[in-house]
Design a protein around this motif. Structure first.
Motif, PDB file in Angstrom:
ATOM      1  N   ALA A  63      14.099  -1.059   4.219  1.00 16.16           N
ATOM      2  CA  ALA A  63      12.631  -1.231   4.555  1.00 16.16           C
ATOM      3  C   ALA A  63      12.051  -2.447   4.261  1.00 16.16           C
ATOM      4  CB  ALA A  63      11.828  -0.013   4.044  1.00 16.16           C
ATOM      5  N   TRP A  64      11.517  -3.215   5.451  1.00 15.42           N
ATOM      6  CA  TRP A  64      10.541  -4.121   5.374  1.00 15.42           C
ATOM      7  C   TRP A  64       9.386  -3.557   6.050  1.00 15.42           C
ATOM      8  CZ3 TRP A  64       6.624  -6.794   6.947  1.00 15.42           C
ATOM      9  CH2 TRP A  64       6.297  -7.837   6.660  1.00 15.42           C
ATOM     10  N   ILE A  65       8.300  -3.288   4.990  1.00 10.44           N
ATOM     11  CA  ILE A  65       7.342  -2.351   5.548  1.00 10.44           C
ATOM     12  C   ILE A  65       5.810  -2.770   4.987  1.00 10.44           C
ATOM     13  CG2 ILE A  65       7.888  -0.536   4.249  1.00 10.44           C
ATOM     14  CD1 ILE A  65       6.834   1.222   6.759  1.00 10.44           C
ATOM     15  N   ARG A  66       4.825  -3.827   5.561  1.00 12.02           N
ATOM     16  CA  ARG A  66       3.599  -3.974   5.008  1.00 12.02           C
ATOM     17  C   ARG A  66       2.843  -4.983   6.033  1.00 12.02           C
ATOM     18  NH1 ARG A  66       7.580  -5.940   2.374  1.00 12.02           N
ATOM     19  NH2 ARG A  66       6.847  -4.841   0.480  1.00 12.02           N
ATOM     20  N   ARG A  67       1.685  -5.329   5.478  1.00  8.58           N
ATOM     21  CA  ARG A  67       0.976  -5.979   6.511  1.00  8.58           C
ATOM     22  C   ARG A  67       1.614  -7.363   7.028  1.00  8.58           C
ATOM     23  NH1 ARG A  67      -3.184 -10.114   5.311  1.00  8.58           N
ATOM     24  NH2 ARG A  67      -2.728  -9.950   2.969  1.00  8.58           N
ATOM     25  N   LEU A  68       1.533  -7.666   8.168  1.00 10.74           N
ATOM     26  CA  LEU A  68       2.294  -8.674   9.047  1.00 10.74           C
ATOM     27  C   LEU A  68       1.635  -9.821   8.950  1.00 10.74           C
ATOM     28  CD1 LEU A  68       3.828  -6.600  12.034  1.00 10.74           C
ATOM     29  CD2 LEU A  68       5.057  -7.772  10.329  1.00 10.74           C
ATOM     30  N   THR A  69       1.854 -10.934   8.269  1.00  8.38           N
ATOM     31  CA  THR A  69       1.105 -12.166   8.138  1.00  8.38           C
ATOM     32  C   THR A  69       2.160 -13.184   7.607  1.00  8.38           C
ATOM     33  OG1 THR A  69      -0.745 -13.017   7.271  1.00  8.38           O
ATOM     34  CG2 THR A  69       0.186 -11.719   5.929  1.00  8.38           C
ATOM     35  N   ARG A  70       1.861 -14.436   7.778  1.00  5.21           N
ATOM     36  CA  ARG A  70       2.862 -15.373   7.809  1.00  5.21           C
ATOM     37  C   ARG A  70       3.578 -15.416   6.420  1.00  5.21           C
ATOM     38  NH1 ARG A  70       4.175 -19.811  10.566  1.00  5.21           N
ATOM     39  NH2 ARG A  70       2.190 -19.807  12.114  1.00  5.21           N
ATOM     40  N   TYR A  71       2.610 -15.445   5.396  1.00  5.73           N
ATOM     41  CA  TYR A  71       3.078 -15.644   3.894  1.00  5.73           C
ATOM     42  C   TYR A  71       3.989 -14.518   3.390  1.00  5.73           C
ATOM     43  CZ  TYR A  71      -0.105 -12.339   1.233  1.00  5.73           C
ATOM     44  OH  TYR A  71      -0.563 -11.221   0.685  1.00  5.73           O
ATOM     45  N   LYS A  72       3.962 -13.277   4.024  1.00  3.77           N
ATOM     46  CA  LYS A  72       4.906 -11.998   3.466  1.00  3.77           C
ATOM     47  C   LYS A  72       6.247 -12.248   4.244  1.00  3.77           C
ATOM     48  CE  LYS A  72       0.937  -8.978   2.551  1.00  3.77           C
ATOM     49  NZ  LYS A  72       1.282  -8.665   1.044  1.00  3.77           N
ATOM     50  N   ARG A  73       6.282 -13.275   5.231  1.00  2.00           N
ATOM     51  CA  ARG A  73       7.727 -13.330   5.781  1.00  2.00           C
ATOM     52  C   ARG A  73       8.556 -12.485   6.231  1.00  2.00           C
ATOM     53  NH1 ARG A  73      10.003 -17.809   1.301  1.00  2.00           N
ATOM     54  NH2 ARG A  73      10.094 -16.218   0.149  1.00  2.00           N
ATOM     55  N   LEU A  79       8.452   4.795   1.523  1.00  5.10           N
ATOM     56  CA  LEU A  79       8.669   4.096   0.325  1.00  5.10           C
ATOM     57  C   LEU A  79       9.364   4.938  -0.775  1.00  5.10           C
ATOM     58  CD1 LEU A  79       5.206   2.244  -0.292  1.00  5.10           C
ATOM     59  CD2 LEU A  79       7.470   1.339   0.692  1.00  5.10           C
ATOM     60  N   PRO A  80       9.198   6.321  -0.792  1.00  5.69           N
ATOM     61  CA  PRO A  80      10.171   6.988  -1.707  1.00  5.69           C
ATOM     62  C   PRO A  80      11.476   7.158  -1.181  1.00  5.69           C
ATOM     63  CG  PRO A  80       8.066   8.094  -1.580  1.00  5.69           C
ATOM     64  CD  PRO A  80       8.243   6.959  -0.401  1.00  5.69           C
ATOM     65  N   LYS A  81      11.726   7.363   0.137  1.00  2.00           N
ATOM     66  CA  LYS A  81      12.890   7.906   0.913  1.00  2.00           C
ATOM     67  C   LYS A  81      13.881   6.793   1.399  1.00  2.00           C
ATOM     68  CE  LYS A  81      10.040  11.764   1.865  1.00  2.00           C
ATOM     69  NZ  LYS A  81       9.486  12.787   2.758  1.00  2.00           N
ATOM     70  N   VAL A  82      13.356   5.580   1.400  1.00  3.43           N
ATOM     71  CA  VAL A  82      14.552   4.713   1.766  1.00  3.43           C
ATOM     72  C   VAL A  82      15.028   4.490   0.471  1.00  3.43           C
ATOM     73  CG1 VAL A  82      13.180   3.621   3.963  1.00  3.43           C
ATOM     74  CG2 VAL A  82      12.944   2.919   1.419  1.00  3.43           C
ATOM     75  N   LYS A  83      16.416   3.404   0.578  1.00  6.27           N
ATOM     76  CA  LYS A  83      17.341   3.213  -0.580  1.00  6.27           C
ATOM     77  C   LYS A  83      17.090   2.154  -0.947  1.00  6.27           C
ATOM     78  CE  LYS A  83      20.175   7.230   0.532  1.00  6.27           C
ATOM     79  NZ  LYS A  83      21.511   7.535   1.061  1.00  6.27           N
ATOM     80  N   LEU A  84      16.460   0.864  -0.193  1.00  5.28           N
ATOM     81  CA  LEU A  84      16.179  -0.282  -0.542  1.00  5.28           C
ATOM     82  C   LEU A  84      14.950  -0.865   0.135  1.00  5.28           C
ATOM     83  CD1 LEU A  84      17.257  -2.865  -2.034  1.00  5.28           C
ATOM     84  CD2 LEU A  84      18.177  -3.486   0.054  1.00  5.28           C
ATOM     85  N   LEU A  85      14.136  -1.489  -0.749  1.00  3.62           N
ATOM     86  CA  LEU A  85      13.058  -2.158  -0.166  1.00  3.62           C
ATOM     87  C   LEU A  85      13.048  -3.484  -0.356  1.00  3.62           C
ATOM     88  CD1 LEU A  85       9.985  -1.500   0.886  1.00  3.62           C
ATOM     89  CD2 LEU A  85       9.249  -2.151  -1.629  1.00  3.62           C
ATOM     90  N   LEU A  86      12.534  -4.383   0.723  1.00  2.00           N
ATOM     91  CA  LEU A  86      12.583  -5.758   0.997  1.00  2.00           C
ATOM     92  C   LEU A  86      11.203  -6.435   0.560  1.00  2.00           C
ATOM     93  CD1 LEU A  86      14.897  -6.385   3.988  1.00  2.00           C
ATOM     94  CD2 LEU A  86      15.552  -6.159   1.541  1.00  2.00           C
ATOM     95  N   PHE A  87      11.153  -7.180  -0.382  1.00  2.00           N
ATOM     96  CA  PHE A  87       9.692  -7.742  -0.693  1.00  2.00           C
ATOM     97  C   PHE A  87       9.921  -9.190  -0.808  1.00  2.00           C
ATOM     98  CE2 PHE A  87       6.589  -9.081  -3.942  1.00  2.00           C
ATOM     99  CZ  PHE A  87       5.439  -8.301  -3.542  1.00  2.00           C
ATOM    100  N   THR A  88       9.398  -9.925   0.084  1.00  2.13           N
ATOM    101  CA  THR A  88       9.704 -11.145   0.669  1.00  2.13           C
ATOM    102  C   THR A  88       8.588 -12.392   0.702  1.00  2.13           C
ATOM    103  OG1 THR A  88       9.668 -10.708   3.042  1.00  2.13           O
ATOM    104  CG2 THR A  88      11.738 -10.591   1.932  1.00  2.13           C
TER     105      THR A  88
END
Length: 509
Positions: free
Chosen positions: A311-321, A385-394
């Motif tokens: 999962a890549w899942i969060r507010r969509l803005t440039r600095y979060k890439r 967030l609890p159910k996927v197996k990898l989170l991407l934080f970028t």
């Protein structure tokens, strides 16, 4: 004595009175303080049409629409009379609505008349002009001041925490000894530090500031006894921005509410001392089928089975890439053994973010293993967030104040592949309870104009792509090692990132 927190947003489990991380964090603090039965009052505005949702037109363009509060949310709010304040030399009637939980409460201020005052709080962080934005936060300041005076009583106030610079007008209208005020800075980015023409302050408050424009952060910093930043790395970053205030700056790293965010099955295993590879892998198998059913409303016919879900899942803005995961998917079409869950929405004035929404949606239409969730909110986060197996934080290095999504996922045994930003360096050890990439830069690089930004992005994307492929291979070729990292993520983050730990550093609990 009562602890008061004044905030432009708060994310409860019902209602649309938040836009992102700050609101969710304030909600976590509230629920935890309520559970501890502490006298805690949060003061904020009630936004008539929430923040923003989207629909898509025939050309795949996101079209912003209001967020309608549910009847359930409205029924939670108890009318508590009216306040009268003076704004723009006019008497404004403000309805007070309270949500109580044990000895804590959230106070929503809702102006009713005149009409222009009602319109000020139509949407969170969405204004038509600079005057409307100024008067929105002047309204919050004056309403909060009147509520504190008339409903709490100045003698009963322990401390007033100003959440972000938007609340920094309060000391202008409620002058108290500086030790009564603290300002908490939740972002090093420019959007969190608004400025307004000095003439607006002269007209509304009668002050003639030397500076023009007047920066709200500087007001809050000057009129507070203490400045709190939300990670240790952020303290290093802001030391190069506000060196003249560093004698007042303290780092208190964010946390999340374990009870609110950790799946009951994971928490039970943790509390009983039985959270191990066997237990977590069994729970995650159950979650995979639940996740498949949940995602089917976004992607009918999706099958997860034993696939790695990323999962890549969060507010969509440039600095979060978000472009990192877009690029990876396009460059690795052979990775059809992975299900990619993309999610998030942009501010309606952020053209770059809106373009990312279009690209996310196009990618989901192009690939059978890509899902896009455009209506990302707290309820979605609790399912993903609890159910996927990898989170991407970028996030781009230096720009993330703390970040909490990686804490929520990690607690649930979903490890994170993260850049070395925010609170990540404090909580994640590469290869032990997650994976890291990139540089640990501790200064702000202008991502819009500094040529170094492109160089950093290219180098970090290269390592991100390499590390993500490594994690995928680990999952399929050495599953026990993957589960070791996942178990370590849960054990360490539940212990180290509990919001209660954070609150104990804020208050004498």
């Amino acid at each position: 004595m009562v602890i008061v927190s004044v905030t432009p947003e708060i994310g409860l489990d019902e209602g649309y009175t938040y836009s992102g991380g700050l609101g969710v964090l304030e909600g976590d603090k509230f629920y935890a303080m309520a559970r501890m039965n502490k006298p805690y009052v949060v003061i904020t505005l009630l936004y008539n049409n929430g923040y923003v949702d989207y629909i898509f037109d025939n050309n795949n363009n996101p079209v912003p629409v209001p967020q309608r509060h549910s009847k359930t949310f409205r029924s939670m709010l108890n009318p508590a009379g009216y306040l009268r304040i003076n704004l723009k030399d006019t008497e404004v009637y403000v309805s007070v609505l309270e949500y109580r939980l044990n000895n804590a409460k959230v106070v929503f201020l809702s102006p009713q008349s005149p009409r222009w005052a009602y319109d000020l709080v139509d949407r969170l962080y969405i204004e038509n002009d600079i005057d409307s934005k100024f008067y929105k936060y002047a309204l919050l300041a004056k309403g909060a001041a009147e509520y504190i005076r008339s409903r709490i009583g100045l003698r009963n106030v322990d401390v007033i925490d100003l959440q972000e610079a938007y609340t920094a007008m309060l000391p202008l209208v409620l002058p108290l000894p500086p030790q009564k005020y603290r300002i908490i800075i939740h972002t090093p980015g420019p959007w969190g530090h608004p400025s307004f023409p000095a003439e607006l302050f002269r007209r509304e408050f009668g002050f003639r500031f030397f500076e023009d424009p007047v920066i709200l952060t500087e007001l809050g910093l000057s009129m507070s006894s203490e400045v709190i930043v939300v990670s240790k790395k952020m303290r290093d970053v802001v030391s190069k921005v506000i060196p003249h205030h560093m004698h007042k700056v303290r780092a208190v790293t964010n946390g999340v509410d374990v009870i609110r965010w950790v799946d009951g099955r994971v928490l039970k295993a943790y509390m009983e001392g039985g959270l191990n590879i066997d237990a977590l892998s069994r729970i995650k198998r159950e979650m995979a089928s639940e996740l498949e059913a949940y995602l089917s409303k976004y992607k009918p016919g999706l099958r997860i089975n034993d696939s790695l879900t990323v999962a890549w899942i969060r507010r969509l803005t440039r600095y979060k890439r978000p472009d990192f995961i877009l690029r990876f998917i396009e460059e690795n079409p052979q990775r059809d053994d992975v299900v990619f869950v993309l999610g998030g929405k942009a501010h309606p004035f952020d053209e770059w973010g809106l373009s990312m929404m279009r690209r996310f949606r196009e990618l989901a239409a192009k690939y059978s293993n890509v899902v896009y969730i455009h209506d990302y909110d707290i309820s979605v986060a609790k399912n993903i967030l609890p159910k996927v197996k990898l989170l991407l934080f970028t996030p781009f290095p230096g720009w993330e104040a703390s970040g909490t999504s990686f804490m929520k996922s990690s607690m649930n045994g979903t490890p994170t592949l993260a850049s070395r930003d925010g609170a990540v360096p404090e909580l994640i050890t590469d290869g032990f309870n997650g994976w890291l990439f990139g540089f640990d830069e501790r200064y702000l690089v202008d991502i819009g104009s500094d040529p170094r930004a492109n160089e950093i992005n290219e180098k970090e994307y290269s390592e991100f792509s390499y590390k993500l492929n490594q994690v995928i291979q680990l999952y399929y070729n050495n599953r026990d090692e993957y589960w070791k990292v996942a178990v370590n993520a849960s054990l360490t983050l539940i212990s180290n990132a509990d919001i209660v730990n954070t609150l104990k550093q804020y208050y004498k609990l």
